[in-house]
Write a protein that holds these residues in place. Structure first.
Motif, mmCIF file in Angstrom:
data_model
loop_
_atom_site.group_PDB
_atom_site.id
_atom_site.type_symbol
_atom_site.label_atom_id
_atom_site.label_comp_id
_atom_site.label_asym_id
_atom_site.label_seq_id
_atom_site.Cartn_x
_atom_site.Cartn_y
_atom_site.Cartn_z
ATOM 1 N N TYR A 13 0.948 45.412 62.868
ATOM 2 C CA TYR A 13 0.969 45.069 64.288
ATOM 3 C C TYR A 13 1.345 43.599 64.421
ATOM 4 C CZ TYR A 13 -1.767 49.340 64.775
ATOM 5 O OH TYR A 13 -2.199 50.643 64.719
ATOM 6 N N LEU A 14 2.116 43.301 65.441
ATOM 7 C CA LEU A 14 2.523 41.919 65.688
ATOM 8 C C LEU A 14 2.568 41.712 67.194
ATOM 9 C CD1 LEU A 14 3.477 39.304 64.413
ATOM 10 C CD2 LEU A 14 5.758 40.288 64.169
ATOM 11 N N VAL A 15 1.692 40.860 67.683
ATOM 12 C CA VAL A 15 1.655 40.529 69.106
ATOM 13 C C VAL A 15 1.964 39.045 69.222
ATOM 14 C CG1 VAL A 15 0.275 40.492 71.216
ATOM 15 C CG2 VAL A 15 -0.111 42.274 69.496
ATOM 16 N N THR A 16 2.955 38.710 70.016
ATOM 17 C CA THR A 16 3.381 37.318 70.073
ATOM 18 C C THR A 16 3.990 36.999 71.430
ATOM 19 O OG1 THR A 16 4.636 35.624 68.868
ATOM 20 C CG2 THR A 16 5.702 37.767 69.176
ATOM 21 N N GLN A 17 4.211 35.723 71.668
ATOM 22 C CA GLN A 17 4.741 35.274 72.954
ATOM 23 C C GLN A 17 6.264 35.299 72.945
ATOM 24 O OE1 GLN A 17 2.899 34.294 75.531
ATOM 25 N NE2 GLN A 17 0.901 33.691 74.733
ATOM 26 N N ASN A 40 14.577 35.691 65.912
ATOM 27 C CA ASN A 40 14.460 34.407 66.619
ATOM 28 C C ASN A 40 14.330 34.628 68.119
ATOM 29 O OD1 ASN A 40 14.761 32.685 64.385
ATOM 30 N ND2 ASN A 40 16.982 32.892 64.449
ATOM 31 N N SER A 41 13.690 33.691 68.771
ATOM 32 C CA SER A 41 13.633 33.657 70.245
ATOM 33 C C SER A 41 13.320 35.033 70.831
ATOM 34 C CB SER A 41 14.978 33.161 70.818
ATOM 35 O OG SER A 41 15.298 31.909 70.277
ATOM 36 N N LEU A 42 12.170 35.555 70.480
ATOM 37 C CA LEU A 42 11.801 36.908 70.883
ATOM 38 C C LEU A 42 11.842 37.099 72.392
ATOM 39 C CD1 LEU A 42 9.044 37.387 68.237
ATOM 40 C CD2 LEU A 42 10.835 39.077 68.713
ATOM 41 N N GLU A 43 12.346 38.284 72.801
ATOM 42 C CA GLU A 43 12.442 38.641 74.219
ATOM 43 C C GLU A 43 11.596 39.880 74.487
ATOM 44 O OE1 GLU A 43 16.599 39.258 74.968
ATOM 45 O OE2 GLU A 43 17.123 37.162 74.526
ATOM 46 N N LEU A 44 11.290 40.084 75.779
ATOM 47 C CA LEU A 44 10.464 41.233 76.158
ATOM 48 C C LEU A 44 11.056 42.545 75.656
ATOM 49 C CD1 LEU A 44 9.446 40.299 79.833
ATOM 50 C CD2 LEU A 44 7.996 40.286 77.801
ATOM 51 N N GLY A 45 12.375 42.656 75.702
ATOM 52 C CA GLY A 45 13.052 43.890 75.282
ATOM 53 C C GLY A 45 12.974 44.160 73.787
ATOM 54 N N ARG A 70 4.513 47.520 64.717
ATOM 55 C CA ARG A 70 4.492 47.582 66.185
ATOM 56 C C ARG A 70 4.537 46.177 66.751
ATOM 57 N NH1 ARG A 70 3.010 51.608 63.749
ATOM 58 N NH2 ARG A 70 3.307 53.670 64.592
ATOM 59 N N LEU A 71 5.658 45.846 67.362
ATOM 60 C CA LEU A 71 5.879 44.501 67.887
ATOM 61 C C LEU A 71 5.701 44.520 69.393
ATOM 62 C CD1 LEU A 71 6.891 41.546 67.603
ATOM 63 C CD2 LEU A 71 9.224 42.442 67.750
ATOM 64 N N SER A 72 4.807 43.677 69.879
ATOM 65 C CA SER A 72 4.573 43.563 71.321
ATOM 66 C C SER A 72 4.816 42.128 71.736
ATOM 67 C CB SER A 72 3.134 43.952 71.673
ATOM 68 O OG SER A 72 2.890 45.298 71.360
ATOM 69 N N ILE A 73 5.666 41.972 72.739
ATOM 70 C CA ILE A 73 5.990 40.629 73.234
ATOM 71 C C ILE A 73 5.281 40.418 74.569
ATOM 72 C CG2 ILE A 73 7.856 39.023 73.788
ATOM 73 C CD1 ILE A 73 7.886 40.137 70.908
ATOM 74 N N LEU A 74 4.528 39.339 74.656
ATOM 75 C CA LEU A 74 3.766 39.055 75.895
ATOM 76 C C LEU A 74 4.575 38.142 76.816
ATOM 77 C CD1 LEU A 74 0.282 38.429 74.235
ATOM 78 C CD2 LEU A 74 1.180 40.562 75.199
#
Lengths: 115, 112
Positions: free
Chosen positions: A10-14, A79-84, A111-115
């Motif tokens: 799991y990976l939750v990040t901004q 790099n530069s993670l986006e909501l999508g 499971r990658l979740s972008i906040l």
């Protein structure tokens, strides 16, 4: 004994952060893959490496950069993670390429979740 | 339109019934056809692999390919609650190497 293992699970990040996912296989295969599975369960190939050489590079933003230090490992840096980018990312491996009949073995996903 | 279409379900059946799953596709170049099973929060697991048209049986599972209709099927006999999962079809062709094209999966629920 896990055949294809991915870390982290799991990976939750901004939004805007940079993150990496790692994959290792102990099946002795020479080809590894990254897939993305969206919320509608569609699995789409992103990259494939054979003996550390890039074979498949689908239309993926260049914020995604795979690296294969050896044929048992394939990492994915984003790099530069986006909501999508929120999705489940699967690593897979198989023996050989080109014949189309080599079964691919999948890891359990990150499971990658972008906040 | 997706290259490979699959009804998302859910498909609910009583234990012991036959589960019938199918996919349609548009690319006549596809030669290799696979069925994967995916449990919740797990990776896809290969169940059946078929080359070109015809039937293949493995225990309770039967895979059928009809290339003239661009239609593939998976049948699960004597279904068990442990068969409850999402079933994904996948296909490719020699020139594509190992680039699999997946359907979106059908969720199956087998009720005891």
């Amino acid at each position: 004994d896990t055949a294809v293992s991915q870390t982290p699970k799991y990976l939750v990040t901004q939004m805007g952060n940079d993150k990496s996912i790692k994959c290792e296989q102990n099946l002795g295969h020479d080809t590894m893959y990254w897939y993305k599975q969206d919320s509608k369960k569609f699995l789409k190939i992103m990259f494939s490496y054979n003996n550390k050489e890039l074979i498949i590079n689908e239309t993926v933003p260049n914020r995604f950069s795979p690296k294969s230090p050896d044929k048992a490992h394939l990492n994915l840096h984003i790099n530069s993670l986006e909501l999508g980018d929120s999705a489940v990312y699967f690593c897979a491996s198989s023996q050989g390429i080109g014949t189309g009949d080599q079964p691919q073995h999948f890891g359990d996903g990150t499971r990658l979740s972008i906040l | 339109q997706k290259e490979v279409e699959q009804d998302p379900g859910p498909l609910s059946v009583p234990e012991g019934a036959i589960v019938s799953l199918n996919c349609t596709y548009s690319n006549s170049a596809f030669q290799y056809f696979m069925w994967y099973r995916q449990y919740s929060r797990k990776g896809p697991e290969l169940l059946m692999y078929t080359y070109s048209s015809g039937n293949k049986e493995d225990g309770r599972f039967t895979a059928q390919v009809d290339k003239s209709s661009k239609y593939i099927s998976l049948f699960i006999r004597d279904s068990q609650p442990s068969d409850s999962a999402t079933y994904l079809c996948a296909m490719n062709f020699k020139a594509a190497g190992n680039k699999l094209t997946f359907g979106g999966g059908t969720r199956v629920l087998v009720k005891p």
